[in-house]
Design an enzyme around this catalytic site. Structure first.
Site, PDB file in Angstrom:
ATOM      1  N   GLY A   1       0.297  -9.397  -4.737  1.00  0.00           N
ATOM      2  CA  GLY A   1       1.710  -9.009  -4.722  1.00  0.00           C
ATOM      3  C   GLY A   1       1.981  -7.570  -5.114  1.00  0.00           C
ATOM      4  O   GLY A   1       3.092  -7.247  -5.540  1.00  0.00           O
TER       5      GLY A   1
ATOM      6  N   MET B   1      -0.936 -14.208   4.303  1.00  0.00           N
ATOM      7  CA  MET B   1      -2.156 -14.347   5.084  1.00  0.00           C
ATOM      8  C   MET B   1      -2.171 -15.602   5.964  1.00  0.00           C
ATOM      9  O   MET B   1      -3.179 -16.305   6.030  1.00  0.00           O
ATOM     10  CB  MET B   1      -3.370 -14.326   4.141  1.00  0.00           C
ATOM     11  N   ARG B   2      -1.034 -15.869   6.584  1.00  0.00           N
ATOM     12  CA  ARG B   2      -0.972 -16.983   7.541  1.00  0.00           C
ATOM     13  C   ARG B   2      -0.248 -16.517   8.800  1.00  0.00           C
ATOM     14  O   ARG B   2       0.651 -15.686   8.722  1.00  0.00           O
ATOM     15  CB  ARG B   2      -0.174 -18.145   6.925  1.00  0.00           C
TER      16      ARG B   2
ATOM     17  N   LEU C   1       2.445 -16.912  11.656  1.00  0.00           N
ATOM     18  CA  LEU C   1       3.752 -17.568  11.744  1.00  0.00           C
ATOM     19  C   LEU C   1       3.862 -18.236  13.105  1.00  0.00           C
ATOM     20  O   LEU C   1       3.417 -17.685  14.124  1.00  0.00           O
ATOM     21  CB  LEU C   1       4.866 -16.539  11.549  1.00  0.00           C
TER      22      LEU C   1
ATOM     23  N   HIS D   1      -0.059  -3.735   7.346  1.00  0.00           N
ATOM     24  CA  HIS D   1      -1.469  -4.012   7.635  1.00  0.00           C
ATOM     25  C   HIS D   1      -2.311  -2.818   7.169  1.00  0.00           C
ATOM     26  O   HIS D   1      -1.935  -1.666   7.419  1.00  0.00           O
ATOM     27  CB  HIS D   1      -1.652  -4.251   9.135  1.00  0.00           C
TER      28      HIS D   1
ATOM     29  N   GLU E   1       4.233 -12.452  18.197  1.00  0.00           N
ATOM     30  CA  GLU E   1       3.379 -13.637  18.087  1.00  0.00           C
ATOM     31  C   GLU E   1       1.891 -13.329  17.957  1.00  0.00           C
ATOM     32  O   GLU E   1       1.179 -14.041  17.262  1.00  0.00           O
ATOM     33  CB  GLU E   1       3.673 -14.599  19.235  1.00  0.00           C
TER      34      GLU E   1
ATOM     35  N   VAL F   1      -1.447 -11.559  16.516  1.00  0.00           N
ATOM     36  CA  VAL F   1      -1.774 -11.082  15.165  1.00  0.00           C
ATOM     37  C   VAL F   1      -1.650  -9.557  15.070  1.00  0.00           C
ATOM     38  O   VAL F   1      -2.183  -8.838  15.913  1.00  0.00           O
ATOM     39  CB  VAL F   1      -3.244 -11.459  14.804  1.00  0.00           C
ATOM     40  N   ASP F   2      -0.967  -9.089  14.020  1.00  0.00           N
ATOM     41  CA  ASP F   2      -0.851  -7.662  13.722  1.00  0.00           C
ATOM     42  C   ASP F   2      -0.464  -6.831  14.955  1.00  0.00           C
ATOM     43  O   ASP F   2      -1.047  -5.779  15.222  1.00  0.00           O
ATOM     44  CB  ASP F   2      -2.162  -7.137  13.100  1.00  0.00           C
TER      45      ASP F   2
ATOM     46  N   HIS G   1      -3.924   1.295  -0.356  1.00  0.00           N
ATOM     47  CA  HIS G   1      -2.861   0.564  -1.054  1.00  0.00           C
ATOM     48  C   HIS G   1      -1.818   1.526  -1.626  1.00  0.00           C
ATOM     49  O   HIS G   1      -0.617   1.254  -1.563  1.00  0.00           O
ATOM     50  CB  HIS G   1      -3.438  -0.279  -2.193  1.00  0.00           C
TER      51      HIS G   1
HETATM   52  C1  GAR Z   1      -2.270  -5.504   1.671  1.00  0.00           C
HETATM   53  O1  GAR Z   1      -3.309  -4.551   1.706  1.00  0.00           O
HETATM   54  C2  GAR Z   1      -1.766  -5.754   3.074  1.00  0.00           C
HETATM   55  O2  GAR Z   1      -1.829  -4.618   3.881  1.00  0.00           O
HETATM   56  C3  GAR Z   1      -2.734  -6.823   3.556  1.00  0.00           C
HETATM   57  O3  GAR Z   1      -2.868  -7.655   2.445  1.00  0.00           O
HETATM   58  C4  GAR Z   1      -2.808  -6.874   1.249  1.00  0.00           C
HETATM   59  C5  GAR Z   1      -1.900  -7.577   0.269  1.00  0.00           C
HETATM   60  O4  GAR Z   1      -1.921  -6.944  -0.965  1.00  0.00           O
HETATM   61  N1  GAR Z   1      -2.222  -7.503   4.710  1.00  0.00           N
HETATM   62  C6  GAR Z   1      -2.968  -7.835   5.769  1.00  0.00           C
HETATM   63  O5  GAR Z   1      -4.175  -7.660   5.802  1.00  0.00           O
HETATM   64  C7  GAR Z   1      -2.214  -8.471   6.921  1.00  0.00           C
HETATM   65  N2  GAR Z   1      -3.061  -8.608   8.053  1.00  0.00           N
HETATM   66  P1  GAR Z   1      -0.819  -7.304  -2.070  1.00  0.00           P
HETATM   67  O6  GAR Z   1      -0.794  -8.815  -2.222  1.00  0.00           O
HETATM   68  O7  GAR Z   1      -1.349  -6.648  -3.312  1.00  0.00           O
HETATM   69  O8  GAR Z   1       0.485  -6.740  -1.614  1.00  0.00           O
END
Ligand code: GAR
Length: 224
Positions: A13, A91-92, A94, A110, A143, A145-146, A172
């Protein structure tokens, strides 16, 4: 102009935290009406509690299938009257029915420069491939992915010999700036989608101060 958002998350999060912090700082004009987390025990639940934001933990394993889980989320999101649904490490996939119900109102972040390296390990895949520039992307959700029209991207150079953890840390840090910025543009009503192009109406804010070896486009504005 303010907007009301919901965040869907599965993990630590930190992106949800970045939204919380930018709202507290006064840069992001949004209210987080609801956080939905599909993994009991995920870090985002504590963060929501600390910030006093309603957080609904819905374990997807307790539902018969993806559609019934998504329809339950849809009910909660409608009840919370949210304008935008912000996926932050959700991470699912939709379901098509969910995306139809909230067409054009779901955005995602992403950790790679889409359309390269979609999927669960975008950052690690880019490093393994040997790219010299990686980064992160905020986009509307469709629809596949990414996929979906791109709102903002940050390019982050890959340093020689760096580990996945080191690269991901720098990606990040940029996610935490570009994602709240994208939501602020939505709140200000400055985003229009024309086919695959996302158009940003010019605003009156100064550019953000720049330091480090990254590039963001469209440029960040003051506060982000
Ligand atoms: C983030 O790096 C986001 O870009 C990635 O999950 C992480 C969540 O971090 N999302 C994906 O890979 C979507 N395909 P967080 O829980 O610390 O925000």
């Amino acid at each position: 102009m303010a907007c009301t958002i919901a965040i869907l998350a599965s993990g630590n999060g930190t992106n949800a935290q970045a939204m919380i912090d930018k709202i507290a700082f006064g840069a992001l004009d949004a209210t987080i009406a609801l956080i939905i987390c599909n993994r009991p025990g995920a870090g985002v639940i504590q963060r929501a509690a600390k910030a006093g934001i309603p957080c609904l933990v819905l374990d997807h394993r307790q539902f018969a299938d993806r559609e019934s889980f998504d329809m339950r989320m849809a009910e909660e999101l409608r009840a919370a009257r949210v304008q935008w649904i912000v996926l932050a490490g959700y991470m699912r996939l939709l379901s098509p029915a969910f995306l139809q119900a909230f067409r054009g109102r779901v955005i995602n972040i992403h950790p790679a420069l889409l359309p390269s390296f979609p999927g669960l390990h975008g950052g690690a895949d880019a490093l393994a491939y040997g790219v010299k520039i990686s980064g992160c992307t905020v986009h509307f959700v469709e629809e596949q992915v990414d996929s979906g029209p791109v709102i903002i991207q940050a390019a982050v150079p890959v340093h020689a010999q760096e580990s996945v953890d080191e690269l991901m840390q720098r990606i990040h840090a940029m996610e935490h700036r570009i994602y709240p910025q994208a939501v602020q543009w939505l709140a200000e009503g400055r985003i229009a989608v024309v086919g695959r192009q996302v158009c940003l109406t010019p605003g009156s804010k100064k550019p953000a101060s720049r330091s480090g070896d990254w590039l963001v486009w469209p440029p960040l504005e003051e506060g982000f």
